[in-house]
Design a protein around this motif. Sequence first.
Motif, PDB file in Angstrom:
ATOM      1  N   ASP A  29      69.275  34.449 -27.602  1.00  0.00           N
ATOM      2  CA  ASP A  29      69.289  34.113 -26.179  1.00  0.00           C
ATOM      3  C   ASP A  29      68.780  35.255 -25.291  1.00  0.00           C
ATOM      4  OD1 ASP A  29      70.358  31.606 -26.833  1.00  0.00           O
ATOM      5  OD2 ASP A  29      72.390  32.456 -26.869  1.00  0.00           O
ATOM      6  N   ALA A  30      67.706  35.879 -25.680  1.00  0.00           N
ATOM      7  CA  ALA A  30      67.134  36.970 -24.885  1.00  0.00           C
ATOM      8  C   ALA A  30      66.018  36.435 -23.997  1.00  0.00           C
ATOM      9  CB  ALA A  30      66.592  38.055 -25.802  1.00  0.00           C
ATOM     10  N   GLN A  31      65.794  37.146 -22.910  1.00  0.00           N
ATOM     11  CA  GLN A  31      64.652  36.873 -22.042  1.00  0.00           C
ATOM     12  C   GLN A  31      63.736  38.086 -22.132  1.00  0.00           C
ATOM     13  OE1 GLN A  31      66.139  36.067 -18.148  1.00  0.00           O
ATOM     14  NE2 GLN A  31      67.013  34.100 -18.718  1.00  0.00           N
ATOM     15  N   LEU A  32      62.445  37.837 -22.172  1.00  0.00           N
ATOM     16  CA  LEU A  32      61.482  38.901 -22.381  1.00  0.00           C
ATOM     17  C   LEU A  32      60.360  38.783 -21.359  1.00  0.00           C
ATOM     18  CD1 LEU A  32      60.767  41.220 -24.370  1.00  0.00           C
ATOM     19  CD2 LEU A  32      59.560  39.530 -25.739  1.00  0.00           C
ATOM     20  N   GLU A  33      60.071  39.892 -20.693  1.00  0.00           N
ATOM     21  CA  GLU A  33      58.929  39.978 -19.775  1.00  0.00           C
ATOM     22  C   GLU A  33      58.026  41.079 -20.303  1.00  0.00           C
ATOM     23  OE1 GLU A  33      60.334  40.700 -15.827  1.00  0.00           O
ATOM     24  OE2 GLU A  33      61.678  38.965 -15.858  1.00  0.00           O
ATOM     25  N   VAL A  34      56.731  40.768 -20.478  1.00  0.00           N
ATOM     26  CA  VAL A  34      55.797  41.724 -21.070  1.00  0.00           C
ATOM     27  C   VAL A  34      54.640  41.986 -20.120  1.00  0.00           C
ATOM     28  CG1 VAL A  34      54.231  42.142 -23.014  1.00  0.00           C
ATOM     29  CG2 VAL A  34      56.390  40.963 -23.396  1.00  0.00           C
ATOM     30  N   GLU A  35      54.232  43.248 -20.075  1.00  0.00           N
ATOM     31  CA  GLU A  35      53.085  43.666 -19.282  1.00  0.00           C
ATOM     32  C   GLU A  35      52.162  44.474 -20.195  1.00  0.00           C
ATOM     33  OE1 GLU A  35      52.535  46.684 -15.638  1.00  0.00           O
ATOM     34  OE2 GLU A  35      53.999  45.089 -15.264  1.00  0.00           O
ATOM     35  N   ILE A  36      50.918  44.026 -20.303  1.00  0.00           N
ATOM     36  CA  ILE A  36      49.929  44.707 -21.147  1.00  0.00           C
ATOM     37  C   ILE A  36      48.777  45.159 -20.259  1.00  0.00           C
ATOM     38  CG2 ILE A  36      48.323  44.473 -23.079  1.00  0.00           C
ATOM     39  CD1 ILE A  36      50.161  42.409 -24.265  1.00  0.00           C
ATOM     40  N   GLY A  37      48.557  46.458 -20.251  1.00  0.00           N
ATOM     41  CA  GLY A  37      47.466  47.010 -19.448  1.00  0.00           C
ATOM     42  C   GLY A  37      47.587  46.687 -17.977  1.00  0.00           C
TER      43      GLY A  37
ATOM     44  N   GLU B 283      56.218  33.964 -28.128  1.00  0.00           N
ATOM     45  CA  GLU B 283      54.771  33.815 -28.205  1.00  0.00           C
ATOM     46  C   GLU B 283      54.177  33.870 -26.814  1.00  0.00           C
ATOM     47  OE1 GLU B 283      53.947  30.177 -30.312  1.00  0.00           O
ATOM     48  OE2 GLU B 283      54.089  31.200 -32.246  1.00  0.00           O
ATOM     49  N   ALA B 284      52.937  34.309 -26.765  1.00  0.00           N
ATOM     50  CA  ALA B 284      52.215  34.364 -25.497  1.00  0.00           C
ATOM     51  C   ALA B 284      50.728  34.205 -25.790  1.00  0.00           C
ATOM     52  CB  ALA B 284      52.475  35.690 -24.791  1.00  0.00           C
ATOM     53  N   THR B 285      50.001  33.784 -24.766  1.00  0.00           N
ATOM     54  CA  THR B 285      48.555  33.673 -24.871  1.00  0.00           C
ATOM     55  C   THR B 285      47.937  34.547 -23.793  1.00  0.00           C
ATOM     56  OG1 THR B 285      48.742  31.413 -25.685  1.00  0.00           O
ATOM     57  CG2 THR B 285      46.593  32.088 -24.848  1.00  0.00           C
ATOM     58  N   LEU B 286      47.045  35.431 -24.215  1.00  0.00           N
ATOM     59  CA  LEU B 286      46.357  36.318 -23.282  1.00  0.00           C
ATOM     60  C   LEU B 286      45.213  35.568 -22.623  1.00  0.00           C
ATOM     61  CD1 LEU B 286      46.163  39.393 -25.669  1.00  0.00           C
ATOM     62  CD2 LEU B 286      47.797  39.046 -23.825  1.00  0.00           C
ATOM     63  N   ALA B 287      44.917  35.905 -21.387  1.00  0.00           N
ATOM     64  CA  ALA B 287      43.826  35.253 -20.671  1.00  0.00           C
ATOM     65  C   ALA B 287      42.480  35.554 -21.337  1.00  0.00           C
ATOM     66  CB  ALA B 287      43.809  35.709 -19.213  1.00  0.00           C
ATOM     67  N   GLN B 288      42.337  36.746 -21.893  1.00  0.00           N
ATOM     68  CA  GLN B 288      41.108  37.136 -22.583  1.00  0.00           C
ATOM     69  C   GLN B 288      41.463  38.150 -23.670  1.00  0.00           C
ATOM     70  OE1 GLN B 288      38.640  38.760 -19.563  1.00  0.00           O
ATOM     71  NE2 GLN B 288      40.010  40.422 -19.065  1.00  0.00           N
ATOM     72  N   PRO B 289      40.616  38.297 -24.686  1.00  0.00           N
ATOM     73  CA  PRO B 289      40.918  39.275 -25.738  1.00  0.00           C
ATOM     74  C   PRO B 289      41.006  40.688 -25.163  1.00  0.00           C
ATOM     75  CG  PRO B 289      39.113  37.843 -26.407  1.00  0.00           C
ATOM     76  CD  PRO B 289      39.390  37.555 -24.961  1.00  0.00           C
ATOM     77  N   LEU B 290      41.847  41.496 -25.778  1.00  0.00           N
ATOM     78  CA  LEU B 290      42.011  42.880 -25.330  1.00  0.00           C
ATOM     79  C   LEU B 290      40.784  43.706 -25.728  1.00  0.00           C
ATOM     80  CD1 LEU B 290      45.727  43.320 -26.366  1.00  0.00           C
ATOM     81  CD2 LEU B 290      44.844  43.098 -24.049  1.00  0.00           C
ATOM     82  N   GLN B 291      40.448  44.660 -24.900  1.00  0.00           N
ATOM     83  CA  GLN B 291      39.311  45.536 -25.163  1.00  0.00           C
ATOM     84  C   GLN B 291      39.723  46.648 -26.127  1.00  0.00           C
ATOM     85  OE1 GLN B 291      36.214  44.857 -24.008  1.00  0.00           O
ATOM     86  NE2 GLN B 291      37.204  42.992 -23.260  1.00  0.00           N
ATOM     87  N   PRO B 292      38.791  47.137 -26.934  1.00  0.00           N
ATOM     88  CA  PRO B 292      39.115  48.258 -27.831  1.00  0.00           C
ATOM     89  C   PRO B 292      39.574  49.479 -27.042  1.00  0.00           C
ATOM     90  CG  PRO B 292      37.024  47.270 -28.450  1.00  0.00           C
ATOM     91  CD  PRO B 292      37.430  46.655 -27.138  1.00  0.00           C
ATOM     92  N   GLY B 293      40.462  50.256 -27.673  1.00  0.00           N
ATOM     93  CA  GLY B 293      41.008  51.453 -27.042  1.00  0.00           C
ATOM     94  C   GLY B 293      42.514  51.355 -26.930  1.00  0.00           C
ATOM     95  N   ALA B 294      43.107  52.325 -26.271  1.00  0.00           N
ATOM     96  CA  ALA B 294      44.561  52.377 -26.093  1.00  0.00           C
ATOM     97  C   ALA B 294      44.957  51.617 -24.831  1.00  0.00           C
ATOM     98  CB  ALA B 294      45.030  53.819 -26.002  1.00  0.00           C
ATOM     99  N   THR B 295      45.925  50.704 -24.974  1.00  0.00           N
ATOM    100  CA  THR B 295      46.406  49.898 -23.854  1.00  0.00           C
ATOM    101  C   THR B 295      47.914  50.059 -23.755  1.00  0.00           C
ATOM    102  OG1 THR B 295      44.653  48.278 -24.283  1.00  0.00           O
ATOM    103  CG2 THR B 295      46.485  47.564 -22.896  1.00  0.00           C
ATOM    104  N   PRO B 296      48.438  50.470 -22.574  1.00  0.00           N
ATOM    105  CA  PRO B 296      49.894  50.613 -22.423  1.00  0.00           C
ATOM    106  C   PRO B 296      50.581  49.246 -22.395  1.00  0.00           C
ATOM    107  CG  PRO B 296      48.783  51.067 -20.350  1.00  0.00           C
ATOM    108  CD  PRO B 296      47.707  50.852 -21.376  1.00  0.00           C
TER     109      PRO B 296
END
Length: 187
Positions: free
Chosen positions: A81-89, A104-117
């Motif tokens: 019963d957890a709630q999760l909020e995620v922020e990528i880049g 599960e989540a769906t990204l709007a577009q594929p992530l670019q190569p490199g380091a992403t917080p």
Amino acid sequence: MYAPRIHKSAAVLVAALALLAVPAAQAGDGHDHGDAPPAATGPALPRFAAVSEDFELVAVVNGTHLTLYLDHADSNSPVKDAQLEVEIGGQKIKVQPHAEGEFEATLAQPLQPGATPVTATVTAGAVTDLLAGELDLHADEHAEQGNASHWQSASGWVAGVLGALGAMAWGWRRYATGRRSRTGAAA
């Protein structure tokens, strides 16, 4: 009566070739250890992990699909019963619960190569925690390494076969030369 002598080098060569021709030993009935585990056939999917005193979050990225696993840090059991909020880049991602401790989540577009917080806010009962991590994507590098290892393996086999053929030719030539000299001396 004349009996041809076999040179030591020819005998060693024949023994080595016989060993190469014998198929791999197989265990008899009741002596095997079950099916072999499946071998990895390609590079692993990119992933990131974030850990705190209370939670462990692991996410696997497959193109634009993101699967997240949330466990208790002390017991490694899924968080109920957890709630999760995620922020990528810097972009908030809508996360849906899929199963106990799985999201599960769906990204709007594929992530670019490199380091992403990556940051995630977890709310489970009275506990709220902020987890931070970094997703490091270098997909092209992994693909090139996979192709290189395949060709290195194939070139090793080719070199081994060519070496065996060269050794056979050398042994045959020594044998034939020795036979001619013995035959010429006997005549």
